[in-house]
Design a protein around this motif. Structure first.
Motif, PDB file in Angstrom:
ATOM      1  N   LYS A 189       0.856  -0.821  -0.458  1.00  0.00           N
ATOM      2  CA  LYS A 189       0.151  -0.318   0.177  1.00  0.00           C
ATOM      3  C   LYS A 189       1.096   1.332   0.212  1.00  0.00           C
ATOM      4  O   LYS A 189       1.069   2.140  -0.636  1.00  0.00           O
ATOM      5  N   LEU A 190       1.713   1.398   0.475  1.00  0.00           N
ATOM      6  CA  LEU A 190       2.921   2.158   1.069  1.00  0.00           C
ATOM      7  C   LEU A 190       3.724   2.623   0.228  1.00  0.00           C
ATOM      8  O   LEU A 190       4.244   3.471   0.225  1.00  0.00           O
ATOM      9  N   GLY A 191       4.638   1.557  -0.178  1.00  0.00           N
ATOM     10  CA  GLY A 191       5.393   1.501  -0.875  1.00  0.00           C
ATOM     11  C   GLY A 191       6.676   1.312   0.153  1.00  0.00           C
ATOM     12  O   GLY A 191       6.896   1.717   1.248  1.00  0.00           O
ATOM     13  N   PRO A 192       8.355   0.740   0.063  1.00  0.00           N
ATOM     14  CA  PRO A 192       9.212   0.718   0.618  1.00  0.00           C
ATOM     15  C   PRO A 192       9.818   1.441   1.497  1.00  0.00           C
ATOM     16  O   PRO A 192      10.093   1.403   2.411  1.00  0.00           O
ATOM     17  N   ALA A 193       9.965   2.902   0.324  1.00  0.00           N
ATOM     18  CA  ALA A 193      10.334   3.689   0.822  1.00  0.00           C
ATOM     19  C   ALA A 193       9.356   4.767   1.463  1.00  0.00           C
ATOM     20  O   ALA A 193      10.754   6.121   2.966  1.00  0.00           O
ATOM     21  N   ARG A 194       8.699   4.765   1.237  1.00  0.00           N
ATOM     22  CA  ARG A 194       8.150   5.210   2.416  1.00  0.00           C
ATOM     23  C   ARG A 194       8.104   4.212   4.168  1.00  0.00           C
ATOM     24  O   ARG A 194       7.913   5.003   5.135  1.00  0.00           O
ATOM     25  N   ILE A 195       7.632   2.844   4.225  1.00  0.00           N
ATOM     26  CA  ILE A 195       7.780   2.262   5.057  1.00  0.00           C
ATOM     27  C   ILE A 195       9.570   2.930   6.030  1.00  0.00           C
ATOM     28  O   ILE A 195       9.796   2.784   6.755  1.00  0.00           O
ATOM     29  N   VAL A 196      10.358   2.406   5.147  1.00  0.00           N
ATOM     30  CA  VAL A 196      11.880   2.738   5.985  1.00  0.00           C
ATOM     31  C   VAL A 196      12.169   3.872   6.030  1.00  0.00           C
ATOM     32  O   VAL A 196      12.365   4.672   6.888  1.00  0.00           O
ATOM     33  N   GLY A 197      11.627   4.983   4.769  1.00  0.00           N
ATOM     34  CA  GLY A 197      11.799   6.098   5.325  1.00  0.00           C
ATOM     35  C   GLY A 197      13.747   6.320   4.808  1.00  0.00           C
ATOM     36  O   GLY A 197      14.169   5.898   4.563  1.00  0.00           O
ATOM     37  N   ASP A 198      14.039   8.025   5.739  1.00  0.00           N
ATOM     38  CA  ASP A 198      15.150   8.575   5.641  1.00  0.00           C
ATOM     39  C   ASP A 198      15.909   8.054   3.821  1.00  0.00           C
ATOM     40  O   ASP A 198      16.864   8.033   4.243  1.00  0.00           O
ATOM     41  N   GLY A 199      15.234   8.850   3.448  1.00  0.00           N
ATOM     42  CA  GLY A 199      15.591   8.834   1.995  1.00  0.00           C
ATOM     43  C   GLY A 199      16.141   7.837   1.135  1.00  0.00           C
ATOM     44  O   GLY A 199      16.669   7.722   0.258  1.00  0.00           O
ATOM     45  N   TYR A 200      15.180   6.352   1.671  1.00  0.00           N
ATOM     46  CA  TYR A 200      15.235   5.196   1.195  1.00  0.00           C
ATOM     47  C   TYR A 200      14.728   4.754  -0.544  1.00  0.00           C
ATOM     48  O   TYR A 200      13.306   5.528  -1.074  1.00  0.00           O
ATOM     49  N   GLU A 201      15.239   4.941  -1.634  1.00  0.00           N
ATOM     50  CA  GLU A 201      14.844   4.983  -2.366  1.00  0.00           C
ATOM     51  C   GLU A 201      14.521   3.270  -3.082  1.00  0.00           C
ATOM     52  O   GLU A 201      15.191   2.669  -2.784  1.00  0.00           O
ATOM     53  N   SER A 202      13.726   2.880  -4.138  1.00  0.00           N
ATOM     54  CA  SER A 202      12.846   2.684  -4.467  1.00  0.00           C
ATOM     55  C   SER A 202      12.367   2.358  -5.631  1.00  0.00           C
ATOM     56  O   SER A 202      11.420   3.295  -6.202  1.00  0.00           O
ATOM     57  N   ASP A 203      12.063   1.164  -6.356  1.00  0.00           N
ATOM     58  CA  ASP A 203      11.508   1.405  -7.647  1.00  0.00           C
ATOM     59  C   ASP A 203      10.103   1.260  -7.318  1.00  0.00           C
ATOM     60  O   ASP A 203       9.441   1.334  -8.411  1.00  0.00           O
ATOM     61  N   MET A 204       9.623   0.143  -6.578  1.00  0.00           N
ATOM     62  CA  MET A 204       8.292  -0.227  -6.079  1.00  0.00           C
ATOM     63  C   MET A 204       7.491   1.027  -5.725  1.00  0.00           C
ATOM     64  O   MET A 204       7.826   1.964  -4.733  1.00  0.00           O
ATOM     65  N   PRO A 205       6.204   1.536  -6.143  1.00  0.00           N
ATOM     66  CA  PRO A 205       5.680   2.807  -6.074  1.00  0.00           C
ATOM     67  C   PRO A 205       4.693   2.097  -4.702  1.00  0.00           C
ATOM     68  O   PRO A 205       4.773   0.882  -4.373  1.00  0.00           O
ATOM     69  N   GLY A 206       4.266   3.274  -4.041  1.00  0.00           N
ATOM     70  CA  GLY A 206       2.818   2.682  -3.159  1.00  0.00           C
ATOM     71  C   GLY A 206       1.809   1.990  -4.173  1.00  0.00           C
ATOM     72  O   GLY A 206       1.623   3.281  -4.737  1.00  0.00           O
TER      73      GLY A 206
END
Length: 174
Positions: free
Chosen positions: A117-134
């Protein structure tokens, strides 16, 4: 693997284990629980689900949604992208498999739901980048549950049983 992702995953597991499920699963609605994802809104934290791989209608819907929304990255046969454990030149990880060879089944239902739902970048936070969208705003909660239920329905009985154990641990049931 990114240490921040591991720490966030551990935090989610601890929060799920401490909170426990607050009510029985309604077939049309996710179970309610407090505090899934640190930093998420109350509405985002209010929902965790139980996948229903035995619900043939839901699984059929999930198969169709997966083909449309997920297969282009995670593969038509849930095989993921090549070298999914190694970062690309841009520092991002390729899409992992959702078959038994991947790590999807190592995560409880609530974490899988939140990641989708939220995507890994939003879960991990702290500038984490992922191609997986929420997929919030793209897929409904039911559609996310359907996709995840479809994925789980493809796992062998032994893997599904192990995943059920992970869910029990996350819910504080040991």
């Amino acid at each position: 693997m990114n240490w921040r992702f591991l720490v966030s995953g551990a935090a989610v597991l601890i929060l799920l284990g401490l909170a426990g499920y607050s009510r029985m699963q309604d077939p049309e609605r996710p179970s309610v629980i407090s505090k899934i994802v640190p930093g998420a809104t109350e509405a985002e934290n209010s929902t965790v689900i139980r996948l229903r791989p035995g619900d043939t209608g839901l699984v059929a819907d999930g198969r169709e949604i997966y083909a449309e929304a997920c297969a282009s990255c995670h593969g038509a046969a849930l095989e993921g992208q090549a070298n999914w454990k190694q970062r690309n030149p841009d520092g991002r990880l390729p899409a992992p498999p959702h078959d038994p060879s991947g790590h999807t089944w190592h995560h409880p239902d609530g974490q899988l739901f939140a990641l989708t739902k939220l995507g890994p970048a939003r879960i991990v936070g702290d500038g984490y980048e992922s191609d997986m969208p929420g997929f919030e705003g793209t897929l409904s909660d039911r559609e996310i549950v359907a996709v995840l239920s479809f994925i789980k329905s493809t796992w062998p009985a032994e893997i599904r049983a192990r995943h059920d154990g992970i869910n029990r641990q996350a819910a504080g049931g040991g």
